[in-house]
Design a protein around this motif. Structure first.
Motif, short mmCIF file in Angstrom:
data_model
loop_
_atom_site.label_atom_id
_atom_site.label_comp_id
_atom_site.label_asym_id
_atom_site.label_seq_id
_atom_site.Cartn_x
_atom_site.Cartn_y
_atom_site.Cartn_z
N UNK A 559 -0.26 -12.10 -1.24
CA UNK A 559 0.14 -12.70 0.04
C UNK A 559 1.20 -11.89 0.76
N UNK A 560 2.21 -11.39 0.01
CA UNK A 560 3.28 -10.62 0.66
C UNK A 560 2.79 -9.26 1.16
N UNK A 561 1.91 -8.59 0.40
CA UNK A 561 1.38 -7.30 0.85
C UNK A 561 0.48 -7.49 2.07
N UNK A 562 -0.29 -8.56 2.10
CA UNK A 562 -1.13 -8.82 3.27
C UNK A 562 -0.28 -9.08 4.51
N UNK A 563 0.80 -9.83 4.36
CA UNK A 563 1.69 -10.06 5.50
C UNK A 563 2.30 -8.75 5.97
N UNK A 564 2.73 -7.89 5.04
CA UNK A 564 3.31 -6.60 5.40
C UNK A 564 2.28 -5.71 6.10
N UNK A 565 1.04 -5.70 5.58
CA UNK A 565 -0.02 -4.89 6.18
C UNK A 565 -0.37 -5.37 7.58
N UNK A 566 -0.31 -6.70 7.83
CA UNK A 566 -0.58 -7.22 9.17
C UNK A 566 0.57 -6.92 10.12
N UNK A 567 1.81 -6.97 9.62
CA UNK A 567 2.98 -6.77 10.47
C UNK A 567 3.05 -5.36 11.03
N UNK A 568 2.72 -4.32 10.21
CA UNK A 568 2.90 -2.94 10.67
C UNK A 568 1.89 -2.54 11.73
N UNK A 569 0.84 -3.33 11.95
CA UNK A 569 -0.17 -2.98 12.95
C UNK A 569 -0.16 -3.89 14.17
N UNK A 570 0.66 -4.97 14.17
CA UNK A 570 0.66 -5.93 15.27
C UNK A 570 1.95 -5.85 16.06
N UNK A 571 1.82 -6.11 17.38
CA UNK A 571 2.98 -6.20 18.26
C UNK A 571 2.87 -7.47 19.08
N UNK A 572 4.02 -8.00 19.48
CA UNK A 572 4.04 -9.20 20.30
C UNK A 572 3.48 -8.86 21.68
#
Length: 685
Positions: A559-572
């Motif tokens: 769960x934590x790696x998936x959140x990290x992987x989603x965060x580095x590619x998304x912007x507000x």
């Protein structure tokens, strides 16, 4: 009297009238009086008598006497009424007809007095008849009432008798039904008792058999547990010995006095053996007790580790002997020219470096780069400084007001993060604005009250820390259970990170502490560190000396790696798109490169690589293109076989998923968008 007789003999005189009760009573009660026609009758009679007396006066005048001077006439009252004869009063017991005859014989009045007396007698007779009829009618009514009362009494008696008879019959019927049902129930109860006795016998037999079987099973289970506990103690002792032997390798790895020898291969193999033993112990802990094969495997690993230490010591001894021999040769060759010495010193490290590079390629790193570790330590130091900065707000046991402010601030920081979901883009924007307003010092509503970081001097640092911690916990809990939740949480965290960079640093510090593999960093067991503390350093949750199950551990890390992987590619999407991402894809590329350059861990490495590539693979493919496919080929050809070499049969699930994913991506030459990725239409909802 002839007139009255004629009237009585006429048709109307013979009619009989039945008078009403009121008329009868009125005739009995009202006083006697002359009729209204009596005057007319008397006038006619006076006229007739006058005409008759005229001729008689001329012949016999002395015999004529005025009507008024006749003594036998009764007195007439002023009202024209005459009192009845006394004989009528004295002879009340005579019949009306006899009374009439007696009165007519006794009184010889003139015609006027005679008519009036007749009328009075007739009325008296009529009154007496009315009284007689009244008495008869009353007697008849009393008889009728008595007869009706007797009839009603008899009917009531018959009704009571009939009702009692009916009740008695119903009672008898009910009694018969109850007796019949009671007999049936008794019979049924006897049958049930017999069946119960039979079943009780059967159950007693079965219970005795089950008790005997249970005792046998308990004995077998006790023996199995004793053997299992003995094997488990053996495994722990082997693991402890292996870890102690591995610590002997690490200091020699940094031996600077042996230029011709590189002991990294021994260190790598020692770490692999430690990982293999730890993996076996985690696997067996899920099965409660290890098998004999597990003990044999760990004993072979221990023998291999001992052999590895022996080989290393022999190599070190040989290297030291060679070094001593070289030093003697160098001492003998001191007289040679300085140029020759410099050439020899320049040539001696070159083969060592080449050999070391070749060995390093064959045996990958076991530690992170120095720069990565410095970055990791800086983030942890920043988190500790942040905690120290709001120590006054944390230690508020005696101040209820400060404690209340702390609770309200924590709710205001964490509740909006818990509400993040894929409901709609507008709802996500409301949550983002609420968090941004709180961090910007503006007042927000929480629990019906206004909350602001201006309420306490240390409130802002406290909110920064708790918000970052909550984001990581959402990845650990929410994303671990629902993978598509990573994207809405990540996009909000990314937007907050851009506006408030300190939240991002604290987020990374929390993430690295709970999941050191997100650095990537494999903590080493240091001397004096307990096993429980070491398990916590690896990311495991330890409660009451019990380490969490491997499946739960991998789920949280995923769960934590998936959140990290989603965060580095998304912007507000509503932020400043001109600037760069505060922690973009370059960090994900660096993480992936460092992961494939480090020795894999059984079960953990395959799980994290699969989750990271499934979420972030498409973005990395579009960003790095050819270089990305080179890493994918490296994974397929070299790294996946390395993972497979250290993976036991019970840990093949994550490896198979990674292997199939990499093969599919290379065959199709593309990586699809991850499930749950936010599309432009989402922000219009």
């Amino acid at each position: 009297w002839e007139t009255l007789a004629a009237l009585r003999a006429s048709g109307k005189g013979q009619l009989k009238y039945w008078r009403r009760e009121e008329d009868i009573l009125e005739g009995c009660i009202s006083p006697l009086e002359l009729s209204s026609y009596a005057g007319l009758a008397l006038d006619r009679m006076v006229d007739q008598s006058a005409q008759e007396t005229k001729p008689s006066r001329s012949s016999v005048p002395e015999e004529s006497t005025p009507l008024t001077n006749q003594s036998p006439c009764p007195e007439v009252t002023s009202a024209g009424h005459s009192s009845p004869p006394s004989s009528a009063e004295t002879n009340g017991d005579l019949s009306p007809w006899e009374m009439e005859q007696e009165i007519s014989a006794a009184v010889k009045p003139s015609k006027l007095t005679q008519v009036e007396g007749c009328i009075r007698m007739y009325e008296e007779i009529h009154r007496l008849k009315a009284q007689q009829r009244l008495r008869k009618w009353q007697e008849q009514q009393e008889k009728m009432v008595r007869a009706a009362y007797d009839l009603a009494s008899e009917q009531l008696k018959r009704f009571d008798e009939l009702r009692e008879l009916k009740q008695h019959q119903e009672f008898q019927d009910l009694k018969e039904v109850l007796e019949k049902s009671s007999k049936e129930a008794q019979g049924q109860q006897e049958k049930l008792k017999e069946e119960h006795r039979h079943r009780a016998k059967v159950l007693n037999l079965k219970l005795r058999e089950a008790e005997q079987q249970r005792q046998r099973q308990e004995e077998l289970e006790r023996l199995r547990k004793e053997e299992g506990q003995e094997r488990l103690r053996r495994l722990y002792s082997i693991q402890e010995e292996v870890l102690q032997l591995n610590q002997q390798i690490d200091p020699n790895y940094r031996h600077k006095d042996l230029p011709r020898i590189d002991l990294s291969a021994y260190s790598n193999r020692g770490n692999q053996i430690c990982g293999l033993v730890s993996g076996l112990i985690r696997t067996t802990s899920e099965r409660e007790f290890p098998s004999q094969a597990d003990v044999a495997s760990t004993e072979r690993a221990l023998q291999e580790m001992r052999g590895l230490i022996s080989s290393m010591q022999q190599e070190i001894a040989a290297a030291l002997e060679e070094k001593r021999r070289r030093e003697e040769e160098e001492e003998r060759e001191k007289q040679k020219s300085l140029l020759k010495k410099e050439q020899m010193k320049a040539q001696a490290p070159a083969p060592a470096q080449q050999a070391g590079g070749k060995q390093q390629k064959e045996g990958l790193q076991v530690k992170a780069d120095e720069s990565t570790m410095q970055w990791y330590q800086q983030l942890q130091d920043a988190a500790e400084q942040c905690v120290a900065s709001f120590s006054g707000l944390s230690n508020c046991e005696g101040n209820n007001e400060v404690k209340k402010i702390k609770a309200e601030l924590q709710k205001a920081a964490t509740i909006p993060v818990s509400q993040i979901s894929r409901i709609s883009g507008s709802k996500l924007r409301e949550i983002f604005d609420k968090i941004d307003n709180l961090l910007s010092g503006r007042s927000v509503q929480s629990g019906g009250r206004a909350v602001s970081v201006t309420q306490h001097p240390q409130a802002l640092d406290f909110v920064f820390y708790k918000l970052a911690e909550k984001f990581v916990r959402q990845g650990e809990e929410e994303v671990a259970s629902h993978h598509d939740a990573a994207f809405p949480i990540a996009v909000v965290a990314s937007g907050i990170w851009e506006i408030h960079p300190r939240v991002g640093d604290l987020f990374l510090a929390h993430l690295h502490k709970k999941c050191p593999y997100s650095v990537p960093f494999y903590p080493a067991l240091k001397e004096g560190t307990s096993m429980e503390e070491y398990q916590r350093m690896l990311g495991y949750q330890v409660k009451d000396s019990m380490v969490e199950e491997q499946d739960n551990f991998l789920k949280r890390m995923s769960g934590m790696i998936r959140l990290y992987a989603a965060l580095i590619q998304l912007r507000w999407p509503y932020g400043d798109q001109q600037g760069t991402h505060p922690h973009g894809l370059s960090y994900g590329w660096r993480w992936l490169a460092q992961m494939v350059n480090m020795e894999p861990l059984a079960d953990v490495t395959a799980t994290l690589l699969f989750d990271f590539l499934e979420v972030c693979g498409n973005a990395l493919m579009r960003q790095y293109r050819v270089q990305f496919w080179k890493i994918m080929l490296l994974l397929q050809e070299e790294y996946v076989p390395r993972i497979e070499a250290i993976t036991s049969s019970g840990q093949m699930g994550s490896l198979i998923r990674l292997k199939q994913f990499v093969q599919k991506c290379i065959q199709e030459k593309k990586i699809c968008l991850p499930t749950g990725a936010l599309q432009p239409a989402f922000w219009k909802s």
